[in-house]
Every structure is written in structure tokens, then in C-alpha cells.
Design an enzyme around this catalytic site. Structure first.
Site, PDB file in Angstrom:
ATOM      1  N   LYS A 193      21.724  25.655  15.845  1.00 15.86           N
ATOM      2  CA  LYS A 193      22.901  25.905  14.994  1.00 15.86           C
ATOM      3  C   LYS A 193      22.565  26.822  13.835  1.00 15.86           C
ATOM      4  CE  LYS A 193      25.565  21.789  15.984  1.00 15.86           C
ATOM      5  NZ  LYS A 193      26.110  20.545  15.444  1.00 15.86           N
TER       6      LYS A 193
ATOM      7  N   LYS B 278      32.694  20.886  21.557  1.00 25.99           N
ATOM      8  CA  LYS B 278      34.044  21.000  20.992  1.00 25.99           C
ATOM      9  C   LYS B 278      34.332  22.375  20.423  1.00 25.99           C
ATOM     10  CE  LYS B 278      34.043  16.456  18.841  1.00 25.99           C
ATOM     11  NZ  LYS B 278      32.730  16.443  18.184  1.00 25.99           N
TER      12      LYS B 278
ATOM     13  N   LYS C 163      26.144  23.196  27.357  1.00 28.51           N
ATOM     14  CA  LYS C 163      26.903  21.951  27.205  1.00 28.51           C
ATOM     15  C   LYS C 163      28.365  22.249  26.865  1.00 28.51           C
ATOM     16  CE  LYS C 163      26.977  19.650  23.315  1.00 28.51           C
ATOM     17  NZ  LYS C 163      26.805  18.803  22.130  1.00 28.51           N
TER      18      LYS C 163
HETATM   19  P1  AMP Z   1      29.917  15.112  19.165  1.00 27.77           P
HETATM   20  O1  AMP Z   1      31.075  15.805  19.776  1.00 27.77           O
HETATM   21  O2  AMP Z   1      28.738  16.028  19.033  1.00 27.77           O
HETATM   22  O3  AMP Z   1      30.240  14.357  17.941  1.00 27.77           O
HETATM   23  O4  AMP Z   1      29.455  14.020  20.236  1.00 27.77           O
HETATM   24  C1  AMP Z   1      29.981  12.724  20.348  1.00 27.77           C
HETATM   25  C2  AMP Z   1      29.369  12.045  21.552  1.00 27.77           C
HETATM   26  O5  AMP Z   1      29.734  12.716  22.756  1.00 27.77           O
HETATM   27  C3  AMP Z   1      27.830  12.046  21.514  1.00 27.77           C
HETATM   28  O6  AMP Z   1      27.369  10.816  22.052  1.00 27.77           O
HETATM   29  C4  AMP Z   1      27.469  13.177  22.418  1.00 27.77           C
HETATM   30  O7  AMP Z   1      26.199  13.021  23.009  1.00 27.77           O
HETATM   31  C5  AMP Z   1      28.572  13.105  23.480  1.00 27.77           C
HETATM   32  N1  AMP Z   1      28.808  14.418  24.068  1.00 27.77           N
HETATM   33  C6  AMP Z   1      29.248  15.538  23.429  1.00 27.77           C
HETATM   34  N2  AMP Z   1      29.372  16.572  24.283  1.00 27.77           N
HETATM   35  C7  AMP Z   1      28.980  16.103  25.493  1.00 27.77           C
HETATM   36  C8  AMP Z   1      28.867  16.690  26.802  1.00 27.77           C
HETATM   37  N3  AMP Z   1      29.199  17.949  27.023  1.00 27.77           N
HETATM   38  N4  AMP Z   1      28.437  15.896  27.816  1.00 27.77           N
HETATM   39  C9  AMP Z   1      28.127  14.598  27.601  1.00 27.77           C
HETATM   40  N5  AMP Z   1      28.200  13.996  26.406  1.00 27.77           N
HETATM   41  C10 AMP Z   1      28.624  14.724  25.363  1.00 27.77           C
END
Ligand code: AMP
Ligand code: TRP
Length: 331
Positions: free
Chosen positions: A112, A200, A197
Site C-alpha cells: 500500500k 473493495k 485479490k
Molecule cells: P477488509 O475488506 O480488508 O476489511 O477484509 C475483511 C475480511 O474479509 C478479512 O477477513 C479479509 O481477509 C476478508 N477478505 C477481504 N477480501 C477478500 C478476498 N478477496 N477473498 C477472501 N477474503 C477476503
């Protein structure tokens, strides 16, 4: 009883990756067998450039979507991080236990930071200290298990290291947590760029399925997913990442094994069609419930208020004890 804690950042709309990698398991498994807390970690959303009103809106939407996904306030604690002071209080103490080298080794920080600099922006100090705040989120609650997607493994390792180090130096204060991952769906990839990956805030928007996408939008995104040049349907993450991603999404939706599922398909088109329909059906009840909850904002407010109160009560004694152990006065 096993204590579970996990969180989600309101940096954008929730995605299919969030759901398959984390939220679905929180709702279907964790809240039923453990004493669980699920948190919209809004303070983490300030580590990059952000619009305050948008963060507030997205926090609310994330909390509503967690409830729409089946988190039941009778079974678990759902709250927003900034409503519970203990996270920031403990984070500072843990910054006095972590080293700057440790923080700089975090893969997400490195990625990042490069991205921010490439955009001509500056890197906030909070982006570097973010995994320490995450460790505070986890350790404040005496957490045993942290259900997350694969990308968070290194951060949970840091939380473990900090717990062990604090306990050795200053006396037993923290439980040493461990990460848990779903069998399939721990890493959902971007449909247009299947080697990265599905995040968002990716630049490749058409490759992201959002939980609130209309069925036709979901279908279009999946039917246009990048696949590989090859004709047979096999599950091979390295050689055929686009195809593997679709097989894994379908397997995660339907509860099968991606390798076995590949044997049932002769064409990419048929696989895409079935995957699209499986995702549409997966999201349908979540979207319906989300709509209902949006019509009842007082209910959501009440859940978050009592969630924060409960969380505060759980975290306070442990954070106070850590303050005293490290030489501060508290309580
Ligand atoms: P975040 O959006 O980074 O706050 O992630 C929230 C949760 O979703 C965390 O446990 C991440 O590991 C999971 N997560 C986010 N993106 C993915 C993805 N593309 N595949 C699987 N898990 C995800
Ligand atoms: N860093 C996590 C992510 O990007 C979100 C998060 C913050 C979290 N605090 C947490 C996850 C505590 C689990 C436990 O996904």
C-alpha cells in the site's frame, strides 16, 4: 468458551471476497459455537486518503450488511470500533512493545505504501502502525480465534508475537490468538485480474462483485470474467488462475470441491453461467434483509449501541490490567 473476534474495514462497499472469505463463516459457524465479537473497524479506514462522510456512511452500511448476512445480536456482539475507546488505548501500549522493523515488514504495508507513493500521495504514519491497532482489536478481548481471509495471516501473526512478548516482559495479560480460514474462498480473486485479490478499492471495478450488486450486474461481471487460453476445464491456480477462481467461487457457494467440480464442465460458458446463478442466489437473501434493515434504522442503531456497551465492558478490565502491568496507572 472459545472467544472469537474479527473485523471489517469500511473503506468501500463489501465484496463477494469479504463474504466468502469471512462474513459468511462468522454468521454460519462462528456465532453459533463461540462467544464472538464482530466489529466494523472504522479507525482502520483512516489510514489512507478518505472522505469523512463516506467513511461514516460505509460504516453504517457495513454494520447493516453484517446483520443482513445473518449475524444475530442475540448470539454475538456487533459494534463499531470507534465507539469503544479501549482499542486506541491498548494500541498505544502495544506500540511500545512492537518494533518499527516488525511493522515495516508487513506485506500489506509495503504494497500500500508503494501504491500511495506511485499516486503521488504521502504515506500516513497510521498505515505503518495499523497492524498494531489490529493487534489491539484482537488482544483487548482475550481472543482465541480470528476468522479471516488469507491476506490477514501475517497481521494475526504479529498480534501473536506481541501477546507473547508482552506476557513475557510484563506478566500474563493476553491470550495468544490464532487465525482461522475457510476451506474454500479464503482468497477470492478479481474477475478481471485473477492474479490479484478481489479488494473493495481495486482500480479494476468490473472485476469486483459487490454484495449489493443487482442480479443482472452480478451476471454480467461473472460472464465477462477473464479466463485463460485453454479449452478444457481443470482446477490449476498457477497455470489457469481465472478458471480456478470461478471454480472456487462456485465451490464456495455450493459447498463442493473445486477440483471435483471441474470434472462436471466441458465449457467455460457453462461454468460461468452456473457460477453467476450460484452467486445471485447466495446474495439474494442478504440483499432482501439489507433492504428491510435499511427501513428500520432505529433497530440498527440500537444493536450497535448495545454492542459497543457490551464490548467496552469486556475489554476494559484487560486493558486496565495491561496499563498497570506496563507501568501506567489505570482504573
Ligand atoms: P477488509 O475488506 O480488508 O476489511 O477484509 C475483511 C475480511 O474479509 C478479512 O477477513 C479479509 O481477509 C476478508 N477478505 C477481504 N477480501 C477478500 C478476498 N478477496 N477473498 C477472501 N477474503 C477476503
Ligand atoms: N485488517 C483487517 C482487514 O484488512 C481488518 C481488521 C482490523 C481485523 N482489525 C481486525 C480483522 C481484527 C480481524 C481482527 O481485513
Amino acid at each position: 468458551m472459545t472467544r472469537v473476534f474479527s473485523g471489517i474495514k469500511p473503506t468501500g462497499h463489501l465484496t463477494l471476497g469479504n463474504y466468502l472469505g469471512a462474513v459468511r463463516r462468522w454468521a454460519e459457524v462462528d456465532q453459533h459455537r463461540t462467544d464472538a465479537l464482530f466489529c466494523v473497524v472504522d479507525m482502520h479506514a483512516l489510514t489512507v486518503d478518505h472522505d469523512p462522510a463516506r467513511v461514516r456512511r460505509l460504516s453504517r452500511q457495513a454494520a447493516t450488511l453484517l446483520l443482513a448476512s445473518g449475524l444475530d445480536p442475540e448470539r454475538c456482539t456487533v459494534f463499531v470500533q470507534s465507539q469503544v475507546d479501549e482499542h486506541a488505548r491498548l494500541s498505544y501500549v502495544l506500540e511500545c512493545v512492537a518494533t518499527d522493523g516488525e511493522a515495516r515488514r508487513m506485506i500489506q504495508y509495503k504494497e500500500k505504501a508503494v501504491r500511495e507513493r506511485d499516486r503521488g500521495g504521502s504515506v500516513r504514519l497510521s498505515l505503518l502502525t495499523y497492524p498494531v491497532l489490529m493487534a489491539a482489536d484482537i488482544l483487548a478481548y482475550g481472543t482465541d480465534e480470528v476468522p479471516v481471509g488469507d491476506d490477514q495471516t501475517q497481521h494475526v501473526e504479529l498480534a501473536r508475537d506481541l501477546a507473547v512478548r508482552f506476557n513475557q516482559r510484563y506478566g500474563q495479560a493476553f491470550v495468544v490468538p490464532r487465525a482461522t480460514h475457510p476451506e474454500v474462498g479464503a482468497r477470492v480473486m478479481n474477475l478481471q485480474e485473477p492474479t490479484s485479490k478481489m479488494g473493495k478499492t481495486d482500480d479494476v471495478g468490473p472485476g469486483i462483485v459487490y454484495l449489493l450488486d443487482e442480479p443482472d450486474v452480478v451476471r454480467k461481471k461473472i460472464m465477462r470474467a477473464v479466463t485463460d487460453s485453454g479449452r478444457d476445464v481443470v482446477h490449476d491456480r498457477v497455470a489457469r488462475p481465472g478458471l480456478a477462481n470461478l471454480l472456487e467461487i462456485l465451490a464456495a457457494c455450493e459447498g463442493g470441491d473445486p477440483g471435483e467440480l471441474s470434472g462436471a464442465y466441458r465449457s467455460y460458458g457453462a461454468l460461468k453461467k452456473d457460477t453467476a446463478e450460484a452467486v445471485v442466489e447466495l446474495l439474494r437473501p442478504v440483499q432482501r434483509r439489507h433492504k428491510e434493515l435499511c427501513a428500520d434504522p432505529a433497530y440498527v442503531d440500537g444493536v450497535l449501541r448495545s454492542g459497543a456497551e457490551k464490548a467496552r465492558g469486556m475489554a476494559r478490565p484487560r486493558v486496565d490490567a495491561a496499563y498497570r502491568a506496563i507501568g501506567l496507572s489505570a482504573g
